[in-house]
Structures are given as C-alpha cells and as structure tokens.
Design a protein around this motif. Structure first.
Motif, PDB file in Angstrom:
ATOM      1  N   GLN A   8      33.509  72.654 -16.768  1.00 15.56           N
ATOM      2  CA  GLN A   8      32.974  72.957 -18.098  1.00 15.56           C
ATOM      3  C   GLN A   8      33.057  71.690 -18.939  1.00 15.56           C
ATOM      4  O   GLN A   8      34.129  71.113 -19.110  1.00 15.56           O
ATOM      5  N   VAL A   9      31.918  71.232 -19.471  1.00 14.48           N
ATOM      6  CA  VAL A   9      31.887  69.988 -20.238  1.00 14.48           C
ATOM      7  C   VAL A   9      31.602  70.208 -21.718  1.00 14.48           C
ATOM      8  O   VAL A   9      31.806  69.307 -22.517  1.00 14.48           O
ATOM      9  N   LYS A  10      31.121  71.387 -22.085  1.00 17.42           N
ATOM     10  CA  LYS A  10      30.856  71.694 -23.493  1.00 17.42           C
ATOM     11  C   LYS A  10      31.508  73.025 -23.841  1.00 17.42           C
ATOM     12  O   LYS A  10      31.699  73.887 -22.990  1.00 17.42           O
ATOM     13  N   LYS A  30      38.300  76.880 -20.587  1.00 17.29           N
ATOM     14  CA  LYS A  30      38.536  75.733 -21.449  1.00 17.29           C
ATOM     15  C   LYS A  30      37.605  74.591 -21.053  1.00 17.29           C
ATOM     16  O   LYS A  30      37.170  74.503 -19.905  1.00 17.29           O
ATOM     17  N   VAL A  31      37.350  73.704 -21.989  1.00 16.98           N
ATOM     18  CA  VAL A  31      36.582  72.497 -21.688  1.00 16.98           C
ATOM     19  C   VAL A  31      37.401  71.637 -20.723  1.00 16.98           C
ATOM     20  O   VAL A  31      38.629  71.575 -20.812  1.00 16.98           O
ATOM     21  N   ASP A  32      36.739  71.000 -19.783  1.00 18.31           N
ATOM     22  CA  ASP A  32      37.332  70.150 -18.725  1.00 18.31           C
ATOM     23  C   ASP A  32      38.051  70.949 -17.645  1.00 18.31           C
ATOM     24  O   ASP A  32      38.686  70.356 -16.780  1.00 18.31           O
ATOM     25  N   GLN A  33      37.955  72.260 -17.653  1.00 20.47           N
ATOM     26  CA  GLN A  33      38.524  73.063 -16.578  1.00 20.47           C
ATOM     27  C   GLN A  33      37.601  72.980 -15.367  1.00 20.47           C
ATOM     28  O   GLN A  33      36.382  72.954 -15.501  1.00 20.47           O
ATOM     29  N   MET A  46      24.372  82.113 -11.760  1.00 26.92           N
ATOM     30  CA  MET A  46      25.224  81.972 -12.941  1.00 26.92           C
ATOM     31  C   MET A  46      25.285  80.521 -13.389  1.00 26.92           C
ATOM     32  O   MET A  46      25.232  80.225 -14.586  1.00 26.92           O
ATOM     33  N   VAL A  47      25.379  79.603 -12.422  1.00 26.22           N
ATOM     34  CA  VAL A  47      25.405  78.176 -12.741  1.00 26.22           C
ATOM     35  C   VAL A  47      24.118  77.777 -13.453  1.00 26.22           C
ATOM     36  O   VAL A  47      24.142  77.039 -14.444  1.00 26.22           O
ATOM     37  N   ASN A  48      22.986  78.263 -12.987  1.00 27.38           N
ATOM     38  CA  ASN A  48      21.705  77.932 -13.601  1.00 27.38           C
ATOM     39  C   ASN A  48      21.616  78.451 -15.038  1.00 27.38           C
ATOM     40  O   ASN A  48      20.997  77.824 -15.895  1.00 27.38           O
ATOM     41  N   LYS A  49      22.262  79.572 -15.308  1.00 27.05           N
ATOM     42  CA  LYS A  49      22.196  80.182 -16.636  1.00 27.05           C
ATOM     43  C   LYS A  49      22.948  79.370 -17.691  1.00 27.05           C
ATOM     44  O   LYS A  49      22.576  79.372 -18.862  1.00 27.05           O
ATOM     45  N   VAL A  50      24.003  78.673 -17.275  1.00 28.09           N
ATOM     46  CA  VAL A  50      24.806  77.889 -18.224  1.00 28.09           C
ATOM     47  C   VAL A  50      24.827  76.406 -17.846  1.00 28.09           C
ATOM     48  O   VAL A  50      25.796  75.696 -18.114  1.00 28.09           O
ATOM     49  N   LYS A  51      23.759  75.921 -17.246  1.00 27.57           N
ATOM     50  CA  LYS A  51      23.738  74.540 -16.745  1.00 27.57           C
ATOM     51  C   LYS A  51      23.882  73.505 -17.844  1.00 27.57           C
ATOM     52  O   LYS A  51      24.290  72.380 -17.583  1.00 27.57           O
ATOM     53  N   SER A  55      28.968  70.868 -15.523  1.00 26.08           N
ATOM     54  CA  SER A  55      28.483  69.911 -14.542  1.00 26.08           C
ATOM     55  C   SER A  55      28.872  70.450 -13.167  1.00 26.08           C
ATOM     56  O   SER A  55      29.915  71.090 -13.003  1.00 26.08           O
ATOM     57  N   VAL A  56      28.010  70.198 -12.197  1.00 24.32           N
ATOM     58  CA  VAL A  56      28.187  70.760 -10.857  1.00 24.32           C
ATOM     59  C   VAL A  56      28.119  69.624  -9.848  1.00 24.32           C
ATOM     60  O   VAL A  56      27.263  68.750  -9.943  1.00 24.32           O
ATOM     61  N   GLU A  57      29.052  69.651  -8.890  1.00 25.63           N
ATOM     62  CA  GLU A  57      28.970  68.702  -7.786  1.00 25.63           C
ATOM     63  C   GLU A  57      29.251  69.443  -6.486  1.00 25.63           C
ATOM     64  O   GLU A  57      30.029  70.391  -6.454  1.00 25.63           O
ATOM     65  N   GLU A  58      28.608  68.991  -5.442  1.00 24.63           N
ATOM     66  CA  GLU A  58      28.771  69.612  -4.132  1.00 24.63           C
ATOM     67  C   GLU A  58      29.984  69.009  -3.451  1.00 24.63           C
ATOM     68  O   GLU A  58      30.214  67.809  -3.514  1.00 24.63           O
ATOM     69  N   ILE A  59      30.766  69.856  -2.800  1.00 25.73           N
ATOM     70  CA  ILE A  59      31.954  69.411  -2.055  1.00 25.73           C
ATOM     71  C   ILE A  59      31.573  69.333  -0.589  1.00 25.73           C
ATOM     72  O   ILE A  59      31.031  70.293  -0.025  1.00 25.73           O
ATOM     73  N   LYS A  60      31.851  68.207   0.000  1.00 27.65           N
ATOM     74  CA  LYS A  60      31.503  68.047   1.427  1.00 27.65           C
ATOM     75  C   LYS A  60      32.700  68.254   2.300  1.00 27.65           C
ATOM     76  O   LYS A  60      33.796  68.211   1.933  1.00 27.65           O
TER      77      LYS A  60
END
Length: 60
Positions: A8-10, A30-33, A46-51, A55-60
């Motif tokens: 969460q960035v905002k 919380k922000v930064d969680q 859900m991610v698309n709704k609050v994009k 911020s989203v990153e893929e885990i490899k």
C-alpha cells in the motif's frame, strides 16, 4: 501458481467505501504495509480495483 507482493503506497482516507473494503480484504491496513498473495483471478480483480493506491510486484 504465481505469487504477487502488494504494497500500500497511498492512504485510504477520503476514498470510497468499496475501495477501503477492498484494501482490507487484501490484508492492507497501513501505508507501506506489504502482503503476499497467490495471483488468482479474484485477487487480481481486487488489485485492479485499487491499483492507484498500491504497487504490485511479481515474486519469482
């Protein structure tokens, strides 16, 4: 299945109730969680709704 890391960035202050509930459903309070989820269609929706709040990153 792929995993994603969501941060969460905002703030959710002054956002519509449905966006606040979506953040809580993702486990963000919380922000930064940071939380990790499987990249299922439900989670990606859900991610698309609050994009604009996360911020989203893929885990490899």
């Amino acid at each position: 299945m792929a995993k994603i890391r969501v941060t969460q960035v905002k703030s959710k202050i002054r956002r519509p109730q449905n966006q606040k509930r979506t953040l809580e459903a993702l486990g963000l309070h919380k922000v930064d969680q940071v939380v990790e989820h499987e990249a299922t269609p439900a989670i990606l929706g859900m991610v698309n709704k609050v994009k604009h709040l996360i911020s989203v990153e893929e885990i490899k």
